[in-house]
Design a protein around this motif. Structure first.
Motif, mmCIF file in Angstrom:
data_model
loop_
_atom_site.group_PDB
_atom_site.id
_atom_site.type_symbol
_atom_site.label_atom_id
_atom_site.label_comp_id
_atom_site.label_asym_id
_atom_site.label_seq_id
_atom_site.Cartn_x
_atom_site.Cartn_y
_atom_site.Cartn_z
ATOM 1 N N PRO A 36 -4.545 9.702 -3.089
ATOM 2 C CA PRO A 36 -2.944 9.569 -3.007
ATOM 3 C C PRO A 36 -2.323 10.403 -1.854
ATOM 4 O O PRO A 36 -2.751 11.631 -1.669
ATOM 5 N N GLY A 37 -1.547 9.712 -1.300
ATOM 6 C CA GLY A 37 -0.785 10.341 -0.204
ATOM 7 C C GLY A 37 -1.465 10.117 1.049
ATOM 8 O O GLY A 37 -0.872 10.411 2.126
ATOM 9 N N ARG A 38 -2.523 9.476 1.315
ATOM 10 C CA ARG A 38 -3.338 9.397 2.576
ATOM 11 C C ARG A 38 -3.271 7.856 2.589
ATOM 12 O O ARG A 38 -3.505 7.042 1.743
#
Length: 260
Positions: free
Chosen positions: A195-197
């Motif tokens: 998540p977030g990458r």
């Protein structure tokens, strides 16, 4: 020589630091006899002719894509002990095939977006040709050499011979191809995400110019296998984007995949 000793010998040849912890073997992947994580590095080693050919192609792909591509940076590659070795940076993230139930839908969406970005790259100058003429020639070689794992066929082809699969592929070959830059083996284990990458692409030995359904068909099959409760087709249509899915094209490219 044990797998751990072999990996340490490769890191020594590459003049890279040796990890303090024991080397963990990931698997024996398609593009190598040995795939292992070792500290900050991932090591691949191929010793058989078929695996050497595929790993050499992956090295060439990574060099062509360059450092701006969403792939693992190459730390070293070279010949060793009669085989070929590749050392890459160990990337953050988990294979999209191994996400928690809470993360799976977001991981599939991110992977669909990554495929859209890859397929949207300018294919001009790509030296890696995976059009159907090339793939059928390779498939014929694999069948003739006995390299096709008939025991690993999808359920609807259980009991088939490799020759039957190849003949069926010839009979159902699409009349046209829309050429884009494809991953070539777009099953979920070949995408890393957290998540977030952004999604990172790995195992790129089959990358090349091909129809987008080369990737979309395998993405959908892998998503159904790993997350049967999710509507992967709906996720793909939303995030690829795709108005509708060509089921005949999916069937054909999944059939062709049996031969690789």
């Amino acid at each position: 020589m044990s797998s751990a000793q072999h990996v340490r010998a490769i890191l020594e040849a590459a003049r890279l630091p040796q990890p303090e912890a024991l080397v963990g073997v990931v698997d024996h992947g398609r593009s190598g006899d040995l795939v292992a994580r070792a500290g900050e590095a991932v090591v691949k080693f191929a010793s058989t002719s078929a695996n050497i050919e595929l790993l050499a192609r992956e090295i060439a792909v990574l060099e062509w894509l360059g450092p701006q591509a969403p792939t693992a940076p190459v730390l070293w590659s070279g010949e060793l002990d009669g085989g070929l070795a590749l050392v890459m940076k160990n990337l953050a993230g988990r294979p999209v095939s191994h996400l928690s139930p809470q993360e799976a839908a977001d991981g599939l969406a991110a992977t669909a977006q990554a495929l859209a970005a890859l397929h949207g790259r300018d294919p001009a100058g790509c030296p890696f040709d995976m059009r159907l003429d090339v793939k059928f020639a390779l498939a014929e070689r694999h069948v003739a050499a006995g390299l096709v794992d008939e025991g690993d066929f999808d359920g609807e082809r259980a009991g088939w011979t490799a020759r039957q699969a190849l003949d069926a592929a010839h009979a159902t070959r699409p009349a046209t191809e829309r050429l884009v830059l494809t991953h070539g083996d777009a099953s979920l284990p070949n995408f890393l995400w957290s998540p977030g990458r952004p999604v990172r692409l790995i195992d790129l030995g089959r990358l090349g110019l091909a129809d987008p359904y080369q990737d979309l068909a395998l993405f959908l099959r892998s998503a159904k296998y790993n997350y049967p409760d999710l509507d992967a087709a709906a996720i793909l249509r939303e995030h690829y984007p795709l108005a509708q899915i060509d089921e005949a094209a999916c069937d054909f490219y999944r059939l062709m995949d049996e031969l690789f």
